[in-house]
Write a protein that holds these residues in place. Structure first.
Motif, PDB file in Angstrom:
ATOM      1  N   LYS A 137       0.839  -1.196   0.000  1.00 38.59           N
ATOM      2  CA  LYS A 137       0.000   0.000   0.000  1.00 38.59           C
ATOM      3  C   LYS A 137       0.877   1.250   0.000  1.00 38.59           C
ATOM      4  N   SER A 138       0.330   2.353  -0.493  1.00 36.18           N
ATOM      5  CA  SER A 138       1.085   3.610  -0.576  1.00 36.18           C
ATOM      6  C   SER A 138       1.059   4.318   0.780  1.00 36.18           C
ATOM      7  N   ILE A 139       1.761   3.726   1.726  1.00 35.90           N
ATOM      8  CA  ILE A 139       1.774   4.239   3.098  1.00 35.90           C
ATOM      9  C   ILE A 139       2.816   5.345   3.225  1.00 35.90           C
ATOM     10  N   GLN A 140       2.419   6.437   3.857  1.00 33.13           N
ATOM     11  CA  GLN A 140       3.318   7.560   4.104  1.00 33.13           C
ATOM     12  C   GLN A 140       2.795   8.358   5.292  1.00 33.13           C
ATOM     13  N   LEU A 141       3.541   9.368   5.685  1.00 37.57           N
ATOM     14  CA  LEU A 141       3.055  10.274   6.715  1.00 37.57           C
ATOM     15  C   LEU A 141       1.957  11.160   6.133  1.00 37.57           C
ATOM     16  N   PRO A 142       1.034  11.627   6.959  1.00 35.09           N
ATOM     17  CA  PRO A 142       0.007  12.543   6.449  1.00 35.09           C
ATOM     18  C   PRO A 142       0.607  13.909   6.128  1.00 35.09           C
ATOM     19  N   CYS A 143      -0.031  14.620   5.223  1.00 37.64           N
ATOM     20  CA  CYS A 143       0.308  16.030   5.022  1.00 37.64           C
ATOM     21  C   CYS A 143      -0.484  16.850   6.043  1.00 37.64           C
ATOM     22  N   GLU A 144      -0.161  18.129   6.153  1.00 37.50           N
ATOM     23  CA  GLU A 144      -0.844  18.967   7.136  1.00 37.50           C
ATOM     24  C   GLU A 144      -2.343  19.011   6.883  1.00 37.50           C
ATOM     25  N   ALA A 145      -2.755  19.148   5.631  1.00 37.69           N
ATOM     26  CA  ALA A 145      -4.181  19.258   5.327  1.00 37.69           C
ATOM     27  C   ALA A 145      -4.925  17.977   5.690  1.00 37.69           C
ATOM     28  N   GLU A 146      -4.291  16.820   5.526  1.00 32.78           N
ATOM     29  CA  GLU A 146      -4.944  15.563   5.918  1.00 32.78           C
ATOM     30  C   GLU A 146      -5.138  15.517   7.422  1.00 32.78           C
ATOM     31  N   TRP A 147      -4.141  15.979   8.186  1.00 35.20           N
ATOM     32  CA  TRP A 147      -4.332  16.026   9.640  1.00 35.20           C
ATOM     33  C   TRP A 147      -5.462  16.999   9.994  1.00 35.20           C
ATOM     34  N   VAL A 148      -5.537  18.118   9.294  1.00 33.48           N
ATOM     35  CA  VAL A 148      -6.596  19.098   9.572  1.00 33.48           C
ATOM     36  C   VAL A 148      -7.972  18.448   9.398  1.00 33.48           C
ATOM     37  N   GLN A 149      -8.113  17.603   8.369  1.00 28.61           N
ATOM     38  CA  GLN A 149      -9.392  16.916   8.223  1.00 28.61           C
ATOM     39  C   GLN A 149      -9.615  15.916   9.359  1.00 28.61           C
ATOM     40  N   LEU A 150      -8.583  15.224   9.795  1.00 26.01           N
ATOM     41  CA  LEU A 150      -8.719  14.333  10.948  1.00 26.01           C
ATOM     42  C   LEU A 150      -9.143  15.116  12.194  1.00 26.01           C
ATOM     43  N   ARG A 151      -8.639  16.337  12.321  1.00 29.80           N
ATOM     44  CA  ARG A 151      -8.921  17.144  13.521  1.00 29.80           C
ATOM     45  C   ARG A 151     -10.405  17.437  13.674  1.00 29.80           C
ATOM     46  N   GLU A 152     -11.164  17.350  12.594  1.00 27.76           N
ATOM     47  CA  GLU A 152     -12.600  17.576  12.688  1.00 27.76           C
ATOM     48  C   GLU A 152     -13.291  16.497  13.515  1.00 27.76           C
ATOM     49  N   GLN A 153     -12.589  15.409  13.790  1.00 29.38           N
ATOM     50  CA  GLN A 153     -13.153  14.351  14.641  1.00 29.38           C
ATOM     51  C   GLN A 153     -13.224  14.782  16.109  1.00 29.38           C
ATOM     52  N   VAL A 154     -12.507  15.839  16.459  1.00 34.10           N
ATOM     53  CA  VAL A 154     -12.436  16.293  17.852  1.00 34.10           C
ATOM     54  C   VAL A 154     -13.285  17.545  18.002  1.00 34.10           C
ATOM     55  N   ALA A 155     -14.231  17.501  18.901  1.00 32.98           N
ATOM     56  CA  ALA A 155     -15.126  18.643  19.098  1.00 32.98           C
ATOM     57  C   ALA A 155     -14.423  19.774  19.829  1.00 32.98           C
TER      58      ALA A 155
END
Length: 712
Positions: free
Chosen positions: A333-351
C-alpha cells in the motif's frame, strides 16, 4: 482559568485567554493570572534537576545547557518590551545579552562548541524574580483596549507567555536527554501508570477511510497566534485512509526487528546520512539491547520504565518516513506520513478547542499525566489521539499561508523555517499547553529533531510540491536585498561597495573587520575580499538568516513591488559578483545588539557602521562600547544620513540635529567631541549617495555623511 483534571499532583491545566472580552480590568486580571501560572509552571519543571551538572552541561551538542533556557524565557520579556518601546531600562544587560538568542538545531553534525561563562543558578533565579515583578507591574498598568491586537502591549505579554510555554516543552525534552542520575521524579510531574508490558498484548492498528475534499486552513479563532498561523490556504484532498491509532512501540518494533535501521532501501539520502552519523539501531528513547526486547526500557523525562509497548513510538521524522517506506513494501500500500491538510481533516473528529474544553479529550494540556499513555486510551471520533499523547510528524514543510505577515516584535519566529527543511508537527503532546494545544497551532522542526513526537500513517496519493527556497516576500528583507545586491539606479554606485573601497586605503592591517548593522551582508562579503576574518552583525535575526543562506552558495529569490499587487521576481547569486566560498568562509554572521555588545578588547582593524547610529536607541553607548574593540591604528568608518527620529532614538539621545545652549549642534560636531579622546579624524567628511527602490516609480535618493577615524 483552570479545567478539571484527574491528578491533584499535576499543575492545574489552563485555558488560553480570549483576545476579546467585556471588561478590560477583568482581562487584565486574566492576563496576570495566565502569566503567573505559566511562570510558576516553568520553574516547577526545573525542580526535576537533581545535579548541578544538569544545569551547565549540554543535553545534546546542538543545544545550550538548561541554565540558558531557565534565563532565556525571562530575558525574552525584557528584550521584546524594549523592542516595542514599552519599557526604557534593562534589568541585567549582561544576562539579557548572553541569554537572548536560542539555538535552532541545524544539521545534526553542525556541532556548537561555543563555551560560555554562565551565571550561577542563584543569579538567574534572582534575575527571574526581578523580571517577574517588572512584568507583573507592567500588566497591571499597561494601556489595554479590547480586543487585543498585534500592536497592543498585551500582545507582547502574550507573546512572552506562549514563548515560555514552548520552552516548557522543549526543556522537558532536554531533561529527557540528560543522564538519568542528573534528574529526579517529582510528584507534580507524574508518569502514566497504565501500560501493557507484554508486546503481544499491544493493540493492533488498522486503517479508517477519510473522504478528502476541500480543506481550509488559517487561524480565525479569538486567541493569540504566531504569525505563521494567519492567512489562508485551500487544499483539495483526494480520499485517503489513516491509521486508527498512533504507531505504538510494539508496531514500530517490527521495523526494528526487520533490521530496518540497517537497510538503506527505507531511508532517503538525508535520513541515511543521519542514521549513519548517529549510529542508531532503534528509537533514541529506548534503552537496552534491541535483540533482547523483553528487557528493553523506555526513558521518560525523569525515569526509566519497563517498555510500555502500547505507548506511542517517539522518533524523528526521518525514522517515521523510513518506517512508512518499509510498511508500504510489507503491505503493498502507498503508506506515508500525512500532510498537514490531511491532519486538519482528521482534527474535525475532535469537538471544540482548548479554551472550550471542560475536560481535555486526550492526553494534552497537562490534564492527565506527565508522560505518554496507551495509544488506545483516548478515543476521538473514529480515531484515537488525533490530539495529544505525542506530536505527529507530517510530510509538509512549513511555509506561510497566503497573506502571511511577519510580526515586527519577533521577525525570526517563522521565516527562518520557511526553507523546505522544517517539517510540521501537529496535534500536541501531553505537555503541550497554551497555543500549542490549539487547533490552529503550527510548529515545525528539522526532520532529525527529537521532540515528544511520534506519528500515524496514511494510505494516500498526496505528494509535497514545495521547493527548498520559496521567493522571499517580506518587504523589508526584499528591499534590503535589492539595495545591497540589486541593480544600480540613476548611475549611483552600490553603497556597500563604495564604502569598503573608501575605507581600504586607510587600513594598515587587514586581519579582522566588523560590519555592524550588516543587514543582508553585502559589505561583509566585500570586506571578505580583503580581510582574513569578517564578522557581520545585525539586530534582525531575519537579515542574518538571509546572509547565512547566501553563504551556502544557493540562489536566493525575492520579490520587489512594481505597482499595487504587481511584483517582479528577482534572485541573488554571489557568483554574479565574483564572490564565492573563499569569501564566505571568512565571514561569521551573528545576531547582536549594537547597544549591548559583548566586550572584545583590541579585536578589529576596521569597524564599518553603515546607516546605523541614527537608528540606535543609545548611539553614544555604541560609540563608547565599540572604541575598546578597535585595535590601536584601527579604523572606524561611520556613515549616516543623520535622520534622527524619536521612533528609533529618544530625543535626549540624539547626537545632533538639536540646539545646545541655544546654538545649533550637528551630529558631526558631537562625533568629533565624543571621539576626540581616542581617535583622530583621518579624512575630511564626505557625502555618499545611495538609492533604495520602493516601487517601479518611487525611489529614496539619500546622501549619507561618511567620516573616518583612526584609533590612537
Amino acid at each position: 482559568m483552570t479545567t478539571p483534571h484527574l491528578h491533584d499532583t499535576l499543575p492545574a491545566p489552563t485555558r488560553t485567554p480570549y483576545l476579546s472580552g467585556q471588561s478590560t480590568e477583568q482581562k487584565r486580571a486574566e492576563l496576570l493570572s495566565y502569566f503567573t501560572q505559566t511562570w510558576e509552571l516553568y520553574e516547577s519543571l526545573f525542580e526535576c534537576l537533581a545535579d548541578e551538572r544538569a544545569w551547565f552541561n549540554k543535553a545534546i551538542p546542538l543545544r545550550h545547557p538548561l541554565i540558558f533556557y531557565f534565563g532565556h524565557t525571562a530575558t525574552f520579556y525584557i528584550n521584546k518590551l524594549m523592542a516595542g518601546g514599552y519599557i526604557e531600562g534593562r534589568v541585567d544587560a549582561h544576562i539579557e545579552a548572553m541569554m537572548a538568542i536560542g539555538v535552532d538545531e541545524m544539521s545534526w553534525d553542525d556541532l556548537d562548541d561555543s563555551h560560555y561563562s554562565w551565571p550561577s543558578v542563584e543569579a538567574v533565579r534572582d534575575y527571574r524574580g526581578k523580571v517577574k515583578s517588572l512584568v507583573s507591574e507592567f500588566i497591571c498598568t499597561m494601556p489595554l483596549e479590547l480586543p487585543i491586537g498585534w500592536d497592543s502591549p498585551a500582545w507582547a505579554i502574550l507573546m512572552g507567555i506562549e514563548h515560555e510555554r514552548i520552552h516548557l516543552e522543549t526543556s522537558s525534552v532536554l531533561m529527557r536527554q540528560l543522564p538519568i542520575a542528573w534528574v529526579r521524579p517529582q510528584p507534580q510531574w507524574p508518569s502514566c501508570p497504565q501500560a501493557r508490558r507484554q508486546r503481544q498484548e499491544a493493540p493492533r492498528n488498522n486503517l479508517v477511510a477519510m473522504p478528502g475534499g476541500r480543506v481550509k486552513q488559517g487561524k480565525t479563532d479569538d486567541t493569540y497566534g504566531w504569525d505563521n498561523e494567519y492567512g489562508s490556504l485551500y487544499s483539495e484532498l483526494k480520499p485517503f485512509k489513516a491509521s486508527k491509532m498512533l504507531v505504538s512501540n510494539a508496531e514500530y518494533f517490527d521495523f526494528v526487528a526487520a533490521d530496518g535501521y540497517n537497510d538503506p532501501r527505507w531511508w532517503d539520502e538525508e535520513g541515511w546520512s543521519w542514521r549513519d552519523f548517529a549510529k542508531s539501531e532503534m528509537p533514541t528513547f529506548w534503552v537496552g539491547d534491541k535483540n533482547q526486547p523483553d528487557r528493553l526500557k523506555l526513558r521518560l523525562m525523569t525515569e526509566e520504565v519497563p517498555m510500555p509497548w502500547d505507548w506511542p513510538a517517539e522518533v524523528n521524522q526521518l525514522e517515521a518516513v523510513a518506517f512508512c517506506r518499509w510498511k508500504a513494501d510489507e503491505t503493498g500500500k502507498s503508506i506515508q506520513l500525512p500532510c498537514e491538510a490531511e491532519w486538519v481533516q482528521l482534527r474535525e473528529q475532535v469537538a471544540g478547542d482548548q479554551p472550550d474544553w471542560q475536560q481535555a479529550p486526550g492526553n494534552i494540556n497537562l490534564a492527565w499525566w506527565a508522560s505518554s499513555c496507551p495509544v488506545d486510551r483516548f478515543a476521538q471520533g473514529e480515531f484515537f489521539d488525533v490530539v495529544g499523547n505525542v506530536w505527529q510528524w507530517t510530510t509538509t514543510p512549513i511555509n506561510g499561508f497566503e497573506g502571511f505577515k511577519v510580526h515586527p516584535l519577533y521577525d525570526d519566529f517563522s521565516t527562518p523555517t520557511f526553507d523546505g527543511k522544517h517539517a510540521l508537527i501537529k496535534g500536541g503532546s501531553w505537555i503541550s499547553t497554551g497555543n500549542e494545544a490549539l487547533k490552529s497551532s503550527r510548529y515545525a522542526f528539522r526532520r532529525h529533531f527529537f521532540q515528544h513526537a511520534g506519528f500515524r500513517y496514511v494510505v494516500s496519493s498526496h505528494e509535497e510540491t514545495m521547493t527548498l527556497n520559496p521567493y522571499e516576500t517580506d518587504s523589508m528583507v526584499s528591499q534590503y536585498l535589492d539595495f545591497q545586491y540589486g541593480p544600480r539606479y540613476f548611475g549611483v554606485a552600490n553603497y556597500a561597495e563604495a564604502l569598503v573601497e573608501l575605507a581600504l586605503p586607510f587600513c594598515e592591517r587587514r586581519e579582522n573587520a566588523l560590519d555592524i548593522g550588516c543587514a543582508t551582508g553585502r559589505a561583509s562579503f566585500e570586506l571578505a575580499r580583503h580581510f582574513e576574518k569578517v564578522v557581520g552583525m545585525d539586530y534582525s535575526a531575519r537579515f542574518i538568516d538571509v546572509a547565512l543562506q547566501l553563504t551556502s552558495g544557493e540562489d536566493f529569490r525575492y520579490v520587489v513591488p512594481e505597482e499595487g499587487e504587481l511584483v517582479e521576481y528577482r534572485q541573488v547569486r554571489l557568483k554574479d559578483f565574483a564572490l564565492g566560498a573563499e569569501q564566505a568562509e571568512r565571514i561569521h554572521f551573528i545576531q547582536g545588539d549594537a547597544c549591548n555588545l559583548k566586550p572584545q578588547p583590541d579585536q578589529y582593524d576596521l569597524v564599518l557602521a553603515s546607516n546605523l547610529i541614527d537608528r540606535l536607541r543609545q548611539p553614544k553607548r555604541f560609540l563608547q562600547d565599540i572604541t575598546p574593540m578597535i585595535r590601536s591604528g584601527g579604523v572606524l568608518l561611520l556613515s549616516s544620513p543623520y535622520t534622527w527620529l524619536e521612533e528609533y532614538t529618544p530625543k535626549e539621545n540624539w547626537l545632533g540635529g538639536v540646539r545646545e545652549n541655544g546654538e545649533a549642534l550637528t551630529t558631526l560636531q558631537t562625533l568629533q567631541r565624543l571621539l576626540a579622546a581616542h581617535f583622530e579624524e583621518i579624512a575630511a567628511p564626505q557625502d555618499m549617495p545611495f538609492v533604495i527602490r520602493e516601487t517601479a516609480r518611487k525611489y529614496q535618493h539619500t546622501l549619507a555623511q561618511v567620516t573616518l577615524w583612526r584609533k590612537r
